[in-house]
Design a protein around this motif. Structure first.
Motif, PDB file in Angstrom:
ATOM      1  N   ILE A 209       0.828  -1.199   0.000  1.00 33.26           N
ATOM      2  CA  ILE A 209       0.000   0.000   0.000  1.00 33.26           C
ATOM      3  C   ILE A 209       0.870   1.258   0.000  1.00 33.26           C
ATOM      4  N   VAL A 210       2.032   1.174   0.651  1.00 28.29           N
ATOM      5  CA  VAL A 210       2.914   2.337   0.732  1.00 28.29           C
ATOM      6  C   VAL A 210       3.439   2.688  -0.660  1.00 28.29           C
ATOM      7  N   ASP A 211       3.900   1.709  -1.415  1.00 30.69           N
ATOM      8  CA  ASP A 211       4.400   1.943  -2.772  1.00 30.69           C
ATOM      9  C   ASP A 211       3.315   2.566  -3.633  1.00 30.69           C
ATOM     10  N   LEU A 212       2.116   1.932  -3.508  1.00 29.86           N
ATOM     11  CA  LEU A 212       1.014   2.344  -4.369  1.00 29.86           C
ATOM     12  C   LEU A 212       0.610   3.786  -4.115  1.00 29.86           C
ATOM     13  N   ALA A 276       2.862  29.287  -6.951  1.00 30.72           N
ATOM     14  CA  ALA A 276       1.876  28.842  -5.961  1.00 30.72           C
ATOM     15  C   ALA A 276       1.470  27.396  -6.194  1.00 30.72           C
ATOM     16  N   LEU A 277       1.300  27.002  -7.464  1.00 33.62           N
ATOM     17  CA  LEU A 277       0.762  25.661  -7.705  1.00 33.62           C
ATOM     18  C   LEU A 277       1.706  24.554  -7.233  1.00 33.62           C
ATOM     19  N   PRO A 278       3.056  24.602  -7.514  1.00 35.34           N
ATOM     20  CA  PRO A 278       3.915  23.545  -6.958  1.00 35.34           C
ATOM     21  C   PRO A 278       3.869  23.498  -5.439  1.00 35.34           C
ATOM     22  N   LEU A 279       3.740  24.650  -4.801  1.00 36.73           N
ATOM     23  CA  LEU A 279       3.642  24.642  -3.336  1.00 36.73           C
ATOM     24  C   LEU A 279       2.332  23.983  -2.896  1.00 36.73           C
ATOM     25  N   LEU A 280       1.268  24.269  -3.635  1.00 39.94           N
ATOM     26  CA  LEU A 280      -0.011  23.624  -3.328  1.00 39.94           C
ATOM     27  C   LEU A 280       0.065  22.122  -3.578  1.00 39.94           C
ATOM     28  N   VAL A 281       0.813  21.741  -4.616  1.00 42.85           N
ATOM     29  CA  VAL A 281       0.982  20.316  -4.913  1.00 42.85           C
ATOM     30  C   VAL A 281       1.645  19.627  -3.725  1.00 42.85           C
ATOM     31  N   LEU A 282       2.688  20.248  -3.194  1.00 39.17           N
ATOM     32  CA  LEU A 282       3.400  19.692  -2.043  1.00 39.17           C
ATOM     33  C   LEU A 282       2.451  19.520  -0.860  1.00 39.17           C
ATOM     34  N   TRP A 283       1.662  20.518  -0.641  1.00 36.26           N
ATOM     35  CA  TRP A 283       0.696  20.539   0.460  1.00 36.26           C
ATOM     36  C   TRP A 283      -0.368  19.464   0.265  1.00 36.26           C
ATOM     37  N   THR A 284      -0.898  19.367  -0.964  1.00 36.94           N
ATOM     38  CA  THR A 284      -1.920  18.351  -1.245  1.00 36.94           C
ATOM     39  C   THR A 284      -1.334  16.956  -1.098  1.00 36.94           C
ATOM     40  N   ASP A 285      -0.092  16.767  -1.614  1.00 41.00           N
ATOM     41  CA  ASP A 285       0.597  15.480  -1.457  1.00 41.00           C
ATOM     42  C   ASP A 285       0.641  15.081   0.008  1.00 41.00           C
ATOM     43  N   ALA A 286       1.075  16.010   0.843  1.00 47.89           N
ATOM     44  CA  ALA A 286       1.255  15.715   2.264  1.00 47.89           C
ATOM     45  C   ALA A 286      -0.067  15.302   2.897  1.00 47.89           C
ATOM     46  N   LEU A 287      -1.108  16.064   2.596  1.00 42.74           N
ATOM     47  CA  LEU A 287      -2.406  15.774   3.204  1.00 42.74           C
ATOM     48  C   LEU A 287      -2.980  14.465   2.669  1.00 42.74           C
ATOM     49  N   ALA A 288      -2.785  14.214   1.363  1.00 43.28           N
ATOM     50  CA  ALA A 288      -3.318  12.981   0.778  1.00 43.28           C
ATOM     51  C   ALA A 288      -2.594  11.780   1.371  1.00 43.28           C
ATOM     52  N   LEU A 289      -1.273  11.885   1.545  1.00 41.64           N
ATOM     53  CA  LEU A 289      -0.519  10.792   2.160  1.00 41.64           C
ATOM     54  C   LEU A 289      -0.977  10.584   3.595  1.00 41.64           C
ATOM     55  N   ALA A 290      -1.256  11.689   4.303  1.00 41.05           N
ATOM     56  CA  ALA A 290      -1.733  11.562   5.680  1.00 41.05           C
ATOM     57  C   ALA A 290      -3.055  10.821   5.707  1.00 41.05           C
ATOM     58  N   GLY A 291      -3.940  11.165   4.781  1.00 43.84           N
ATOM     59  CA  GLY A 291      -5.228  10.471   4.702  1.00 43.84           C
ATOM     60  C   GLY A 291      -5.048   8.999   4.393  1.00 43.84           C
ATOM     61  N   GLY A 292      -4.148   8.721   3.426  1.00 44.44           N
ATOM     62  CA  GLY A 292      -3.889   7.336   3.055  1.00 44.44           C
ATOM     63  C   GLY A 292      -3.303   6.551   4.216  1.00 44.44           C
ATOM     64  N   MET A 293      -2.423   7.205   4.961  1.00 41.43           N
ATOM     65  CA  MET A 293      -1.757   6.571   6.102  1.00 41.43           C
ATOM     66  C   MET A 293      -2.791   6.206   7.161  1.00 41.43           C
ATOM     67  N   LEU A 294      -3.725   7.115   7.400  1.00 39.69           N
ATOM     68  CA  LEU A 294      -4.771   6.887   8.396  1.00 39.69           C
ATOM     69  C   LEU A 294      -5.614   5.668   8.001  1.00 39.69           C
ATOM     70  N   ALA A 295      -6.002   5.648   6.719  1.00 44.50           N
ATOM     71  CA  ALA A 295      -6.834   4.540   6.262  1.00 44.50           C
ATOM     72  C   ALA A 295      -6.063   3.228   6.302  1.00 44.50           C
ATOM     73  N   PHE A 307       4.895   3.017   7.817  1.00 48.63           N
ATOM     74  CA  PHE A 307       4.539   3.709   6.591  1.00 48.63           C
ATOM     75  C   PHE A 307       5.623   4.708   6.221  1.00 48.63           C
ATOM     76  N   LEU A 308       5.982   5.560   7.183  1.00 51.49           N
ATOM     77  CA  LEU A 308       6.927   6.636   6.899  1.00 51.49           C
ATOM     78  C   LEU A 308       8.331   6.099   6.665  1.00 51.49           C
ATOM     79  N   ARG A 309       8.696   4.956   7.310  1.00 45.39           N
ATOM     80  CA  ARG A 309      10.024   4.398   7.078  1.00 45.39           C
ATOM     81  C   ARG A 309      10.107   3.771   5.690  1.00 45.39           C
ATOM     82  N   ARG A 310       9.006   3.124   5.266  1.00 39.34           N
ATOM     83  CA  ARG A 310       9.015   2.430   3.982  1.00 39.34           C
ATOM     84  C   ARG A 310       8.915   3.401   2.803  1.00 39.34           C
ATOM     85  N   LEU A 311       8.235   4.536   3.013  1.00 38.20           N
ATOM     86  CA  LEU A 311       7.957   5.448   1.912  1.00 38.20           C
ATOM     87  C   LEU A 311       9.212   5.854   1.132  1.00 38.20           C
TER      88      LEU A 311
END
Lengths: 384, 254
Positions: A209-212, A276-295, A307-311
């Motif tokens: 799941i981490v790779d994916l 602004a958009l690359p910074l938003l991309v970074l932010w969205t990435d972080a939040l999406a990974l957090a959501g994925g990690m929670l699930a 999760f964080l060690r394997r990433l």
């Protein structure tokens, strides 16, 4: 004898009346009375139609308007139409109403009719459409070229760099988009993680799941999600702003001062969104990974430490760079498309609406096309 | 709807307006009589347009009442409001033509909304109104964006007159018109007044129009009505703004 209009007369309320009488010598006499005004005719036109037509069909009929209490242009127009736009031969009318009827007689008639439909219209429409498409492409290329020239000018004259506009745009398109991109990113992360977890469980491949998540979010979902959100949010705002500036002649005022609209209006938007958009991309990435990690934790029992060690072990860092690079390009494209449509808006409300719609649709389409180009161009990078 | 002949058409009582901290009107009283032309004058920013907007029901005042045709504008039901609105016409400063519609459709709009007249009669009426304000039939198919400033004014006036209103509000009707058109406009208003028993409330800076058309003037200054009355009476009012303003009129008359 026939009476048109309501059976009961309500005093004080203006109503138009029409009575058909037979004269002693057997002729027809149309007695028009009451209030032949817009108010008086309200709700009456239907019941008046038949007697009026009957009167109009008899060229020998006498029209008696002497007892009309009030006549306005609406009443006069109705009578004039009934008479087929000619004065009846026998007409009694009060002198004060004469002027109003006389004015219709002087009218030149129908408004100019729109041209009849051209049988070749579909072909003409196709041609117009193609020319417009070509116009959009050349317009975009011209705008991009002008922006390059402007950047060259700014490199030679660094004092003229519009820092304030740039920073204002950075705040408007970037900082204020943080909450919505965070929410969408987080939820999409959860959704992707949940759905993949069920598939992976059947194969006992839980840990993948981490790779994916890592590759799909960093490389694809993060940039695309934030770009689509920003195109809808900031792209439309840019188009509408420039469009309204056209309507209120602010663009003309800028030109009259000799200020380049691309330098002052377009370039700051393009540069701000490319940052602004690359910074938003970074932010969205972080939040999406957090959501994925929670699930992943809830569904598969993969804790955040694992999760964080394997990433970083399984997802090459190149994926992050590709994602951020996409952010820069998407930001640039969205802003250029938005400004291009904004500057083409004509000074009417319909054009403003249509321009904003096509701006957003085109921006999203262009982003997806660019994404496909990225996918092909970088197919050998970061995937092992 | 019977209206007493002597009853005021518009009656404003104790009207006060504030935009944020800025007080625009303080306890304004104003009466418009049937059949007269009342001009509202005042320096730029003295709240003339704001007053007009309140009288036509676009902006509820913080205090005070507005009666039009004897009905309290802000406290009457939707039906009465609609009825009142079909009895007045408004010419906005910038014309406010619907930019998506052509001139014909703009003028036909209020008539079609009434749903009283068949389409062919509406066509005749629109063409009549257009000729009344001096627009050519060929202009009927033009969009507002293709019109010159003066033509926008005329088309907007034709739209304001579409329903044969009893009461006409004009916000800067001659601003941006050349002197010849402005004079033609004055003639037009005079004719309409005679034929339609029209009451007119007008905001204008054009001294000639003011002198040619107004029966009475209402001078706004210091957030109040400082003077109301016929031109020659007002000229004698002892107020710095009034004095300065009418010195201009006299100078121009010479």
């Amino acid at each position: 004898m026939r009476t048109a209009g309501p059976k009961a007369i309500t005093w004080g309320v203006p109503i138009a009346f029409l009575r058909t009488e037979t004269t002693l010598d057997g002729g027809r006499r149309m007695v028009v009375s009451g209030a032949w005004t817009l108010d008086g005719l309200r709700g009456q036109t239907r019941s008046l139609r038949a007697p009026l037509a009957a009167g109009a069909g008899d060229p020998a009929a006498t029209w008696d308007l002497a007892s009309v209490e009030a006549l306005d242009a609406a009443g006069a127009a109705l009578l004039w139409r009934t008479w087929r736009r000619r004065r009846p031969e026998r007409l009694h009318v009060r002198p004060e109403h004469e002027a109003l009827l006389g004015r219709f007689a002087g009218l030149s008639g129908e408004p100019p009719q729109p041209a009849p439909p051209d049988p070749l219209e579909p072909i003409a429409a196709l041609g117009r459409g193609s020319l417009e498409a070509v116009g959009h492409v050349t317009g975009l290329v011209e705008l991009l070229g002008q922006l390059v020239l402007d950047v060259g000018f700014l490199i030679r004259h660094p004092g003229r760099i519009p820092w304030r506009e740039w920073s204002a745009n950075l705040y408007r398109t970037g900082a204020t988009a943080l909450p919505i991109t965070a929410l969408v990113g987080f939820l999409i992360g959860i959704v992707v993680s949940y759905l993949s977890a069920q598939q992976l469980q059947t194969f006992g491949a839980n840990v993948f799941i981490v790779d994916l998540l890592g590759i799909s979010i960093l490389r694809e979902l993060g940039p695309l999600l934030s770009a689509i959100l920003v195109a809808g949010r900031s792209g439309s705002a840019m188009t509408a702003q420039l469009g309204v500036m056209r309507v209120t002649q602010e663009l003309d005022a800028l030109s009259a001062f000799g200020v380049s609209r691309t330098l002052r209006l377009v370039l700051p938007k393009v540069l701000a969104l490319s940052v602004a958009l690359p910074l938003l991309v970074l932010w969205t990435d972080a939040l999406a990974l957090a959501g994925g990690m929670l699930a992943a934790d809830l569904e598969l029992g993969i804790g955040s430490t694992v999760f964080l060690r394997r990433l970083p072990e399984v997802v090459p860092i190149a994926n992050l760079w590709i994602g951020l690079g996409k952010g820069v390009v998407f930001g640039l494209l969205i802003a250029v498309v938005a400004c291009h449509f904004g500057l083409r808006i004509r000074p009417d409300t319909e054009s403003l609406g249509a321009g904003t719609t096509s701006s957003v649709v085109t921006a999203i389409t262009v982003v997806i096309v660019a994404d496909a180009v990225f996918a092909v161009a970088f197919s050998g990078v970061g995937l092992r | 709807m019977s209206t007493n002949g002597s009853a005021p058409v518009v009656e404003v009582q104790g009207l006060s307006t504030r935009f944020g901290d800025r007080v625009v009107h303080r306890e304004i009283d104003l009466v418009v009589r049937r059949g007269e032309v009342l001009s509202i004058v005042g320096a730029s920013g003295s709240g003339k347009t704001a007053l007009l907007r309140q009288v036509i029901g676009l902006h509820r005042p913080q205090a005070g009442t507005v009666h039009v045709f004897g009905h309290d504008l802000y406290r009457s039901g939707a039906r009465t409001q609609r009825e009142i609105r079909s009895r007045w016409g408004v010419l906005f400063q910038g014309g406010a033509l619907f930019s998506a519609l052509d001139v014909f459709a703009n003028v036909a709009f209020p008539l079609r909304e009434q749903r009283t007249l068949p389409p062919d009669v509406v066509t005749d009426l629109v063409m009549l109104k257009l000729s009344l304000v001096g627009l050519h039939p060929a202009d009927a198919t033009k969009k507002p964006a293709e019109l010159s400033g003066g033509m926008v004014k005329r088309a907007a006036l034709a739209r304001a007159l579409a329903l044969d209103p009893e009461l006409l509000f004009l916000d800067e009707p001659t601003a941006g018109l050349d002197p010849v058109s402005a004079e033609a406009f004055q003639d037009l208003i005079r004719t309409l007044r005679r034929e339609l028993d029209l009451t007119v409330v007008m905001i204008t800076h054009d001294l000639e129009t003011l002198a040619a058309l107004s029966d009475r003037l209402c001078v706004l200054a210091d957030q109040r009505v400082v003077a109301v009355g016929p031109l020659d009476e007002i000229a004698r009012v002892d107020h710095p703004f009034v004095q300065e303003y009418f010195a201009r009129i006299e100078k121009q008359a010479q």
